[in-house]
Design an enzyme around this catalytic site. Structure first.
Site, PDB file in Angstrom:
ATOM      1  N   HIS A 297     -10.352  14.964   2.843  1.00  0.00           N
ATOM      2  CA  HIS A 297     -10.455  16.303   3.427  1.00  0.00           C
ATOM      3  C   HIS A 297     -10.963  17.346   2.445  1.00  0.00           C
ATOM      4  O   HIS A 297     -10.867  18.541   2.715  1.00  0.00           O
ATOM      5  CB  HIS A 297      -9.093  16.749   3.970  1.00  0.00           C
TER       6      HIS A 297
ATOM      7  N   ILE B 268     -11.956  22.885   1.376  1.00  0.00           N
ATOM      8  CA  ILE B 268     -10.792  22.093   1.772  1.00  0.00           C
ATOM      9  C   ILE B 268     -10.592  22.219   3.274  1.00  0.00           C
ATOM     10  O   ILE B 268     -10.499  23.320   3.806  1.00  0.00           O
ATOM     11  CB  ILE B 268      -9.516  22.611   1.064  1.00  0.00           C
ATOM     12  N   CYS B 269     -10.514  21.093   3.933  1.00  0.00           N
ATOM     13  CA  CYS B 269     -10.264  21.104   5.380  1.00  0.00           C
ATOM     14  C   CYS B 269      -8.757  21.061   5.599  1.00  0.00           C
ATOM     15  O   CYS B 269      -8.149  20.000   5.649  1.00  0.00           O
ATOM     16  CB  CYS B 269     -10.942  19.911   6.047  1.00  0.00           C
ATOM     17  N   LEU B 270      -8.180  22.227   5.671  1.00  0.00           N
ATOM     18  CA  LEU B 270      -6.724  22.320   5.837  1.00  0.00           C
ATOM     19  C   LEU B 270      -6.465  23.512   6.754  1.00  0.00           C
ATOM     20  O   LEU B 270      -6.800  24.645   6.431  1.00  0.00           O
ATOM     21  CB  LEU B 270      -6.054  22.515   4.467  1.00  0.00           C
TER      22      LEU B 270
ATOM     23  N   TRP C 251     -14.190  24.689  11.547  1.00  0.00           N
ATOM     24  CA  TRP C 251     -13.420  23.496  11.191  1.00  0.00           C
ATOM     25  C   TRP C 251     -12.847  22.837  12.436  1.00  0.00           C
ATOM     26  O   TRP C 251     -12.413  23.494  13.366  1.00  0.00           O
ATOM     27  CB  TRP C 251     -12.257  23.869  10.262  1.00  0.00           C
TER      28      TRP C 251
END
Ligand SMILES: [Zn+2]
Ligand SMILES: [Zn+2]
Lengths: 161, 264
Positions: free
Chosen positions: A91, A98-100, A154
């Site tokens: 991620h 950052i894919c959060l 996202w």
């Protein structure tokens, strides 16, 4: 929320400044385990050292997070990226994005730098492979010109990591 | 067993929600201990018992709805994605009467903070009088458009209330963990007086704190009884599960885990 909250160089509001000073004091008294705030005189940009948790794929690795605060923090989320080299993680893109979800759509003003750090460390710790996201190259190419991850659309489709 | 768990949960939640703590939004104490600091009014969300400074929660409320307005007006592609992931918990975008608790994301209703909006309204009739204190530079709370929006919103709310159109989920069937839910007693039953007194005493255990925060923030005491003890955690939107799990400050997690242990 996103388009207006790019890491503009707009100064912090008074509310944001108060809140960040408070966070800084609390961080200094009780820093989250595995993190070190690199002291600067810039309240609006924090650089934080992350040490991978023992017993995980990232044990003893050291990375750096850069946290930029918008004018209306904490109503708006900060921009959080890894500085080069970003950890290899499904991620985390090679440009440090950052894919959060909590950094974007799921941000809440009750979250703090400290709680973000804990979430990121937990995301690292639960990883089972040191790998880039499958769409890394495409994504990074589309992010030229230093685009903020907060402008990314996202999709948080993976619940596991 | 369940009762014990519930009692413990109440205890924990009570501690967590103790007004001695800090406001989760500005991180400054709800009750400043040193005399020098100015006491800012605070309030408690009755759906989850989380406490905030009035001006802090209102700032969040206004921000939330300003975002919503911006989203629906622009119809911008960069916003549409949110409909698929996070937006449900915030709104159902057409619904202006809902917000979510910044700490636990539990949905609350406009009526939960309406008394504070009133407070703000009466304290700062002129746009530049500085909301409650020291927030002169906050354009969001002061702007004409926000004032108009608030007025419009309040009138809508009133209409909704008059028509009985406000859906207030679970209030009528709520059970305060660890407490006895009194059966709906017919109005005529005078022999039950003593029993009723006993019950209200039992319920009174949790009353003082609420009374305290309520009187600190406003006078609309009648809201207290209605909202008290709406089930904690119920009403969380399942779609937000992942997100809530990732908030390390979130009390629900403990509660869920304990409940699971107990069910074994
Ligand atoms: Zn506050
Ligand atoms: Zn809450």
């Amino acid at each position: 929320m996103t388009s207006s909250s790019a890491p503009s160089r707009k100064a912090l509001s008074k509310i944001a400044t108060n809140r960040l000073q408070k966070e800084l004091v609390e961080w200094q008294m009780n820093p989250p385990t595995g993190f070190k705030h690199k002291v600067t005189d810039n309240l609006q940009r924090w650089v934080i050292e992350v040490i991978g948790a023992p017993g995980t794929l990232y044990a003893n690795d050291t990375y750096q997070l850069q946290v930029d605060f918008p004018e209306h923090y904490p109503m708006e989320s900060p921009q959080v990226i890894f500085l080069h080299p970003a950890p290899l993680h499904p991620h985390i893109y090679s440009n440090g994005h950052i894919c959060l979800d909590i950094l974007y759509d799921s941000w809440s003003p009750a979250m703090t730098v400290s709680s973000i750090c804990i979430s990121i460390l937990s995301m690292l710790s639960s990883s089972t492979e040191k790998q880039r996201p499958p769409d890394n190259d495409r994504y990074v190419k589309n992010c030229k010109n230093g685009r903020s991850p907060k402008e990314t659309r996202w999709w948080f489709h993976d619940d596991k990591v | 067993m369940l009762v014990e768990l519930c009692e413990e949960a109440v205890e924990r939640l009570t501690i967590m929600n103790h007004p001695d703590g800090d406001c989760p939004l500005c991180l400054y104490p709800l009750f400043p201990e040193d005399e020098g600091s100015k006491q800012m009014p605070f309030m408690k969300l009755m759906s989850c018992f989380h406490c905030f400074h009035c001006e802090c929660i209102i700032r969040w409320w206004n921000w939330l709805h300003a975002q919503k307005d911006a989203d629906s007006e622009s119809g911008d592609a960069s916003h549409t994605r949110r409909g698929s992931t996070a937006e449900q918990g915030n709104s159902g975008s057409a619904d202006e009467s809902l917000g979510n608790c910044p700490v636990c994301r539990k949905i609350f209703h406009a009526s939960d903070i309406e008394h504070v909006l009133d407070l703000v309204g009466t304290q700062s009739p002129q746009p530049d009088s500085g909301l409650i204190q020291g927030e002169e530079e906050d354009p969001l709370l002061q702007s004409d458009s926000e004032n108009i929006r608030r007025e419009r919103f309040e009138s809508i709310l009133k209409t909704q209330e008059e028509k009985g159109g406000l859906v207030q989920p679970k209030k009528n069937i709520s059970v305060v963990p660890g407490m006895y839910l009194p059966p709906p007693t017919p109005a005529s039953s005078s022999p039950n007086k003593e029993e009723e007194a006993g019950q209200s005493q039992e319920q009174g255990e949790e009353e003082p704190k609420e009374a305290e925060s309520e009187t600190n923030s406003s006078s609309s005491a009648n809201r207290r009884g209605r909202g008290r003890g709406r089930g904690r955690g119920r009403g969380h939107n399942p779609n937000r599960r992942k997100q809530t799990l990732q908030d390390p400050r979130k009390p629900m997690r403990q509660w869920v885990q304990r409940a699971r242990e107990g069910d074994n």
